[in-house]
Design an enzyme around this catalytic site. Structure first.
Site, PDB file in Angstrom:
ATOM      1  N   ASN A   7      18.762  24.786 -15.005  1.00 21.35           N
ATOM      2  CA  ASN A   7      17.552  23.950 -15.036  1.00 21.35           C
ATOM      3  C   ASN A   7      17.467  23.164 -13.724  1.00 21.35           C
ATOM      4  OD1 ASN A   7      15.950  21.576 -15.366  1.00 21.35           O
ATOM      5  ND2 ASN A   7      15.946  21.911 -17.567  1.00 21.35           N
ATOM      6  N   ASP A   9      15.036  20.995 -12.756  1.00 18.53           N
ATOM      7  CA  ASP A   9      14.136  19.822 -12.806  1.00 18.53           C
ATOM      8  C   ASP A   9      14.572  18.696 -11.871  1.00 18.53           C
ATOM      9  OD1 ASP A   9      12.747  21.063 -14.820  1.00 18.53           O
ATOM     10  OD2 ASP A   9      13.539  19.791 -16.421  1.00 18.53           O
ATOM     11  N   HIS A  10      15.872  18.419 -11.860  1.00 16.84           N
ATOM     12  CA  HIS A  10      16.295  17.212 -11.153  1.00 16.84           C
ATOM     13  C   HIS A  10      16.374  17.382  -9.632  1.00 16.84           C
ATOM     14  CE1 HIS A  10      16.266  15.094 -14.749  1.00 16.84           C
ATOM     15  NE2 HIS A  10      17.197  15.828 -15.327  1.00 16.84           N
ATOM     16  N   ARG A  18      10.819   9.978  -3.386  1.00 15.00           N
ATOM     17  CA  ARG A  18      10.086   9.611  -2.172  1.00 15.00           C
ATOM     18  C   ARG A  18       8.695  10.230  -2.094  1.00 15.00           C
ATOM     19  NH1 ARG A  18      12.982   7.201   2.065  1.00 15.00           N
ATOM     20  NH2 ARG A  18      14.405   5.776   1.026  1.00 15.00           N
ATOM     21  N   HIS A  43      11.006  22.251 -16.745  1.00 13.73           N
ATOM     22  CA  HIS A  43      10.225  21.561 -17.777  1.00 13.73           C
ATOM     23  C   HIS A  43       9.000  20.942 -17.107  1.00 13.73           C
ATOM     24  CE1 HIS A  43      10.420  18.428 -21.326  1.00 13.73           C
ATOM     25  NE2 HIS A  43       9.213  18.919 -21.161  1.00 13.73           N
ATOM     26  N   ARG A  45       6.603  18.536 -17.584  1.00 12.71           N
ATOM     27  CA  ARG A  45       6.331  17.425 -18.506  1.00 12.71           C
ATOM     28  C   ARG A  45       4.885  16.975 -18.378  1.00 12.71           C
ATOM     29  NH1 ARG A  45      11.386  14.891 -20.462  1.00 12.71           N
ATOM     30  NH2 ARG A  45       9.969  13.377 -21.403  1.00 12.71           N
ATOM     31  N   ARG A  49       6.708  14.075 -14.150  1.00  8.68           N
ATOM     32  CA  ARG A  49       7.613  13.148 -13.451  1.00  8.68           C
ATOM     33  C   ARG A  49       8.552  13.856 -12.469  1.00  8.68           C
ATOM     34  NH1 ARG A  49      11.660  11.276 -18.272  1.00  8.68           N
ATOM     35  NH2 ARG A  49       9.706  10.612 -19.186  1.00  8.68           N
ATOM     36  N   HIS A  50       8.783  15.159 -12.689  1.00  3.08           N
ATOM     37  CA  HIS A  50       9.590  15.897 -11.697  1.00  3.08           C
ATOM     38  C   HIS A  50       8.875  17.194 -11.287  1.00  3.08           C
ATOM     39  CE1 HIS A  50      11.017  17.452 -15.512  1.00  3.08           C
ATOM     40  NE2 HIS A  50      11.913  16.505 -15.711  1.00  3.08           N
ATOM     41  N   GLU A  70      10.240  25.016 -20.278  1.00  2.00           N
ATOM     42  CA  GLU A  70      10.322  24.058 -21.386  1.00  2.00           C
ATOM     43  C   GLU A  70       9.010  23.299 -21.434  1.00  2.00           C
ATOM     44  OE1 GLU A  70      13.605  21.483 -20.745  1.00  2.00           O
ATOM     45  OE2 GLU A  70      15.050  23.098 -20.851  1.00  2.00           O
ATOM     46  N   THR A 100      15.331  11.730 -20.826  1.00  2.00           N
ATOM     47  CA  THR A 100      15.357  13.190 -20.906  1.00  2.00           C
ATOM     48  C   THR A 100      15.051  13.555 -22.356  1.00  2.00           C
ATOM     49  OG1 THR A 100      16.720  15.162 -20.583  1.00  2.00           O
ATOM     50  CG2 THR A 100      17.869  13.190 -21.298  1.00  2.00           C
ATOM     51  N   THR A 101      14.929  14.865 -22.644  1.00  2.19           N
ATOM     52  CA  THR A 101      14.625  15.290 -24.004  1.00  2.19           C
ATOM     53  C   THR A 101      15.708  14.772 -24.949  1.00  2.19           C
ATOM     54  OG1 THR A 101      13.778  17.288 -22.988  1.00  2.19           O
ATOM     55  CG2 THR A 101      14.010  17.303 -25.375  1.00  2.19           C
ATOM     56  N   GLU A 151      17.187  27.380 -29.369  1.00  2.10           N
ATOM     57  CA  GLU A 151      18.153  26.758 -28.466  1.00  2.10           C
ATOM     58  C   GLU A 151      18.701  25.546 -29.217  1.00  2.10           C
ATOM     59  OE1 GLU A 151      16.891  25.750 -24.443  1.00  2.10           O
ATOM     60  OE2 GLU A 151      18.501  24.269 -24.316  1.00  2.10           O
ATOM     61  N   HIS A 191      21.877  21.057 -23.380  1.00  2.00           N
ATOM     62  CA  HIS A 191      21.701  19.605 -23.273  1.00  2.00           C
ATOM     63  C   HIS A 191      23.049  18.881 -23.162  1.00  2.00           C
ATOM     64  CE1 HIS A 191      19.263  16.021 -23.178  1.00  2.00           C
ATOM     65  NE2 HIS A 191      20.295  15.443 -23.741  1.00  2.00           N
ATOM     66  N   GLY A 192      23.172  18.149 -22.076  1.00  2.68           N
ATOM     67  CA  GLY A 192      24.347  17.296 -21.878  1.00  2.68           C
ATOM     68  C   GLY A 192      25.621  18.034 -21.510  1.00  2.68           C
ATOM     69  N   GLY A 213      21.385  21.677 -16.685  1.00  3.24           N
ATOM     70  CA  GLY A 213      20.618  21.143 -15.577  1.00  3.24           C
ATOM     71  C   GLY A 213      21.294  20.021 -14.825  1.00  3.24           C
ATOM     72  N   HIS A 214      21.308  18.835 -15.416  1.00  6.79           N
ATOM     73  CA  HIS A 214      21.695  17.629 -14.692  1.00  6.79           C
ATOM     74  C   HIS A 214      23.060  17.739 -14.017  1.00  6.79           C
ATOM     75  CE1 HIS A 214      23.171  13.463 -14.232  1.00  6.79           C
ATOM     76  NE2 HIS A 214      21.964  13.302 -13.763  1.00  6.79           N
TER      77      HIS A 214
HETATM   78  N1  PXP Z   1      17.732  22.442 -22.816  1.00  8.70           N
HETATM   79  C1  PXP Z   1      16.614  21.723 -23.064  1.00  8.70           C
HETATM   80  C2  PXP Z   1      15.670  22.202 -24.104  1.00  8.70           C
HETATM   81  C3  PXP Z   1      16.342  20.547 -22.343  1.00  8.70           C
HETATM   82  O1  PXP Z   1      15.222  19.853 -22.606  1.00  8.70           O
HETATM   83  C4  PXP Z   1      17.243  20.145 -21.320  1.00  8.70           C
HETATM   84  C5  PXP Z   1      16.949  18.934 -20.524  1.00  8.70           C
HETATM   85  O2  PXP Z   1      15.796  19.103 -19.776  1.00  8.70           O
HETATM   86  C6  PXP Z   1      18.368  20.957 -21.083  1.00  8.70           C
HETATM   87  C7  PXP Z   1      18.602  22.067 -21.867  1.00  8.70           C
HETATM   88  C8  PXP Z   1      19.330  20.661 -19.991  1.00  8.70           C
HETATM   89  O3  PXP Z   1      19.983  19.477 -20.255  1.00  8.70           O
HETATM   90  P1  PXP Z   1      20.910  18.846 -19.139  1.00  8.70           P
HETATM   91  O4  PXP Z   1      20.047  18.444 -17.999  1.00  8.70           O
HETATM   92  O5  PXP Z   1      21.534  17.676 -19.861  1.00  8.70           O
HETATM   93  O6  PXP Z   1      21.914  19.895 -18.745  1.00  8.70           O
END
Ligand code: PXP
Length: 247
Positions: A7, A9-10, A18, A43, A45, A49-50, A70, A100-101, A151, A191-192, A213-214
């Site tokens: 992912n 996004d970040h 910026r 994602h 959104r 935001r990103h 997403e 985040t979600t 998921e 996630h996480g 992602g993060h």
């Molecule tokens: N899966 C879904 C559905 C999410 O919404 C996210 C966060 O955007 C992730 C996975 C990835 O999560 P993380 O950034 O904590 O790895």
């Protein structure tokens, strides 16, 4: 082998700090693919935001591996997704005030609303996925709504404090994985997840793909996207090997 969808996004979050044009999440996606990512996730959104509409369009045109969008079920976003037609769409809950979600989509409660949306996205050529908590009733409702994939929200495991709570969260995920496949759904997780916690989760077996992602973007800031993706893939693959040799 468990697939890894990265992912990005970040990468866009850093750009938006910026409101400039760097770093480019589209470039990051190419780097992740060159390092062996099995898929790219973003994602779009409602508040942009990103990732923004330009990113979504360019990702759709350039990403070679399965692209996973997403999205919330807001009509504006559903319309964009149906037009963009990414190979995979994952429906997630979305609230403006969240970082985040948080948690999964309540498919049980939303089932009447979800059915026509799933159909519309399927008709547009997208494989549909529901981001849900690993609960039997959510899994059954996802199958009933026509989703191809679930998921499972791995935040319960990632945020669990202490070995007993982690183990309980892993057991809930293991049951969710089994229930998902029994309903004919493909089961993914996300996630996480981090370089520290991914191995124990991957050792459960049963996940077709993990979505991270993060943690990958955070490491990429220090070591570069290619190295960050390679390290995560090595960890996931080594967990697979543990499962195989344990039988
Ligand atoms: N899966 C879904 C559905 C999410 O919404 C996210 C966060 O955007 C992730 C996975 C990835 O999560 P993380 O950034 O904590 O790895």
């Amino acid at each position: 082998m468990i697939r890894l969808s990265v992912n990005i996004d970040h990468v866009a979050t850093i750009r938006q700090a910026r409101r400039t044009d760097e770093p480019d999440p589209v470039w990051a996606a190419v780097e992740a693919e060159l390092a062996g990512a099995d898929g790219i996730t973003f994602h779009l959104r409602e508040d942009r935001r990103h990732i923004n509409d330009r990113d979504a369009e360019l990702l759709r045109r350039t990403v070679q591996s399965p692209l996973n969008m997403e999205m919330s079920i807001a009509p504006e976003i559903v319309k964009i997704a149906a037009k963009l037609a990414p190979p995979i769409v994952t429906l997630v809950p979305e609230r403006r005030e969240e970082l985040t979600t948080e948690g999964g989509l309540d498919v049980v409660k939303l089932r009447a609303k979800l059915k026509p949306i799933v159909k519309k996205l399927r008709d547009a050529g997208c494989a549909t996925s529901a981001f849900i908590e690993p609960r039997a009733e959510q899994i059954a409702a996802s199958a009933e709504c026509g989703f191809a994939t679930v998921e499972l929200w791995t935040g319960g495991y990632a945020h669990a404090k202490g070995p007993a709570k982690q183990l309980a969260a892993l057991q809930a995920l293991a049951q969710g994985i089994e229930a998902g496949w029994q309903h004919g759904l493909t089961v993914r997780g996300g996630h996480g997840l981090t370089y520290r916690n991914v191995r124990d989760l991957a050792s459960l077996g049963g996940f077709e793909e993990l979505n991270i992602g993060h943690s990958i973007v955070s490491r990429a800031v220090i070591v570069g996207m290619r190295e960050a993706v390679r390290e995560m893939k090595r960890l996931i693959d080594s967990a697979d090997a543990v499962m195989d040799s344990d039988g």
